[in-house]
Design a protein around this motif. Structure first.
Motif, short mmCIF file in Angstrom:
data_model
loop_
_atom_site.label_atom_id
_atom_site.label_comp_id
_atom_site.label_asym_id
_atom_site.label_seq_id
_atom_site.Cartn_x
_atom_site.Cartn_y
_atom_site.Cartn_z
N VAL A 196 18.06 -17.19 -3.38
CA VAL A 196 16.75 -16.83 -3.92
C VAL A 196 16.50 -15.35 -3.64
CG1 VAL A 196 14.26 -17.25 -3.78
CG2 VAL A 196 15.86 -19.15 -3.47
N ILE A 197 16.10 -14.63 -4.69
CA ILE A 197 15.67 -13.23 -4.52
C ILE A 197 14.15 -13.27 -4.38
CG2 ILE A 197 15.46 -10.96 -5.60
CD1 ILE A 197 18.17 -11.47 -6.94
N HIS A 198 13.65 -12.67 -3.29
CA HIS A 198 12.22 -12.70 -3.04
C HIS A 198 11.79 -11.46 -2.25
CE1 HIS A 198 12.79 -14.39 1.15
NE2 HIS A 198 13.93 -14.71 0.59
N PHE A 199 10.49 -11.27 -2.19
CA PHE A 199 9.88 -10.10 -1.55
C PHE A 199 9.22 -10.58 -0.27
CE2 PHE A 199 6.54 -6.52 -2.37
CZ PHE A 199 7.21 -5.67 -1.53
N THR A 200 9.55 -9.97 0.85
CA THR A 200 9.04 -10.43 2.13
C THR A 200 8.53 -9.28 2.99
OG1 THR A 200 9.61 -11.61 4.17
CG2 THR A 200 11.38 -10.40 3.10
N ARG A 201 7.61 -9.61 3.85
CA ARG A 201 7.10 -8.65 4.83
C ARG A 201 8.07 -8.51 5.98
NH1 ARG A 201 3.39 -12.20 3.45
NH2 ARG A 201 3.64 -13.48 5.29
N THR A 252 -2.81 -6.42 4.38
CA THR A 252 -4.07 -6.41 3.65
C THR A 252 -4.81 -5.10 3.82
OG1 THR A 252 -5.34 -7.30 5.50
CG2 THR A 252 -4.36 -8.90 3.96
N GLY A 253 -4.43 -4.33 4.85
CA GLY A 253 -5.17 -3.12 5.15
C GLY A 253 -6.48 -3.43 5.87
N THR A 254 -6.61 -4.65 6.39
CA THR A 254 -7.82 -5.07 7.09
C THR A 254 -7.47 -5.56 8.49
OG1 THR A 254 -7.73 -7.39 6.43
CG2 THR A 254 -8.77 -5.85 4.88
N ASP A 299 4.02 -11.30 -7.35
CA ASP A 299 4.12 -10.18 -8.29
C ASP A 299 5.58 -9.94 -8.70
OD1 ASP A 299 1.35 -9.58 -8.30
OD2 ASP A 299 1.59 -8.49 -6.42
N LEU A 300 6.48 -9.96 -7.70
CA LEU A 300 7.90 -9.77 -7.99
C LEU A 300 8.41 -10.86 -8.93
CD1 LEU A 300 10.88 -8.74 -6.00
CD2 LEU A 300 10.88 -11.10 -6.74
N ALA A 301 8.11 -12.12 -8.62
CA ALA A 301 8.62 -13.23 -9.42
C ALA A 301 8.06 -13.22 -10.84
CB ALA A 301 8.32 -14.55 -8.73
N ILE A 302 6.77 -12.97 -10.98
CA ILE A 302 6.18 -12.95 -12.32
C ILE A 302 6.71 -11.76 -13.11
CG2 ILE A 302 4.02 -12.59 -13.57
CD1 ILE A 302 2.69 -14.44 -11.51
N TYR A 303 6.88 -10.61 -12.47
CA TYR A 303 7.46 -9.46 -13.15
C TYR A 303 8.87 -9.77 -13.65
CZ TYR A 303 9.47 -4.87 -13.98
OH TYR A 303 10.11 -3.81 -14.53
N LYS A 356 -2.00 -6.92 -3.52
CA LYS A 356 -1.64 -6.02 -4.61
C LYS A 356 -0.16 -5.98 -4.96
CE LYS A 356 -5.24 -2.78 -3.22
NZ LYS A 356 -5.45 -1.43 -2.70
N ASN A 357 0.71 -6.31 -4.03
CA ASN A 357 2.15 -6.17 -4.26
C ASN A 357 2.86 -7.18 -3.37
OD1 ASN A 357 4.33 -4.96 -5.57
ND2 ASN A 357 4.68 -3.53 -3.88
N ASN A 358 3.09 -8.38 -3.89
CA ASN A 358 3.62 -9.46 -3.06
C ASN A 358 4.72 -10.23 -3.78
OD1 ASN A 358 2.33 -11.44 -4.76
ND2 ASN A 358 0.41 -10.85 -3.79
N SER A 359 5.16 -11.32 -3.18
CA SER A 359 6.29 -12.08 -3.73
C SER A 359 5.97 -12.67 -5.10
CB SER A 359 6.71 -13.19 -2.76
OG SER A 359 5.66 -14.13 -2.58
#
Length: 146
Positions: free
Chosen positions: A22-27, A35-37, A138-142, A133-136
């Motif tokens: 699986v190709i995915h985007f991770t922290r 979140t910047g919070t 987003d990567l999958a839908i793109y 704003k930029n998460n897993s």
């Protein structure tokens, strides 16, 4: 055929590319959620991790890395269930879905385009992770819709 899959905690999404990968985007394991919070200091990454002395036999320490990675499906799922995200569903089906975030009216690109997009992002990244704003997802839908 590449498919968008979801796993449990925070519902991470990825592109299943075959052969158990699986190709995915991770922290990255133990990373901030981005979140910047103040939540960044309270909630940590849901990325799977193995004890440092016992890495995954297939992935090694890849699941501990941040960014776009290719890992085995077991590391991606982290013991949770697999959910298939459906594309091109009929409006009535979309409105009747009880669990949100599992389908869309948008149609998927061809498998060749999805593989190409996922491979490109694996090589080049997609920027810094941000929960909203930029998460897993987003990567999958793109990858699936361009």
């Amino acid at each position: 055929m590449p498919i968008m899959v979801n796993s449990p905690s925070f519902s991470p999404s990825g592109i299943y590319v075959g052969e158990g990968k699986v190709i995915h985007f991770t922290r990255g394991a133990g990373g901030e959620i981005g979140t910047g919070t103040i939540l960044d200091h309270l909630i940590f990454s849901s990325s799977p991790s193995h004890p440092s002395g016992n890495p995954c036999p297939e992935c090694g320490d890849k699941p501990r890395l941040a960014g776009v990675i290719c890992s085995c499906i077991d590391c991606f799922l982290a013991g949770g269930d697999l959910y298939l995200f459906e594309y091109g569903v009929l409006p009535a089906f979309f409105l009747a879905k009880v669990q949100g975030g599992t389908c869309t009216l948008a149609s998927s690109d061809s498998p060749e385009n999805v593989f190409q997009q996922a491979g490109f992002l694996l090589e080049n990244g997609i920027g810094g992770y941000h929960l909203f704003k930029n998460n897993s997802e987003d990567l999958a839908i793109y990858c699936k819709t361009g």
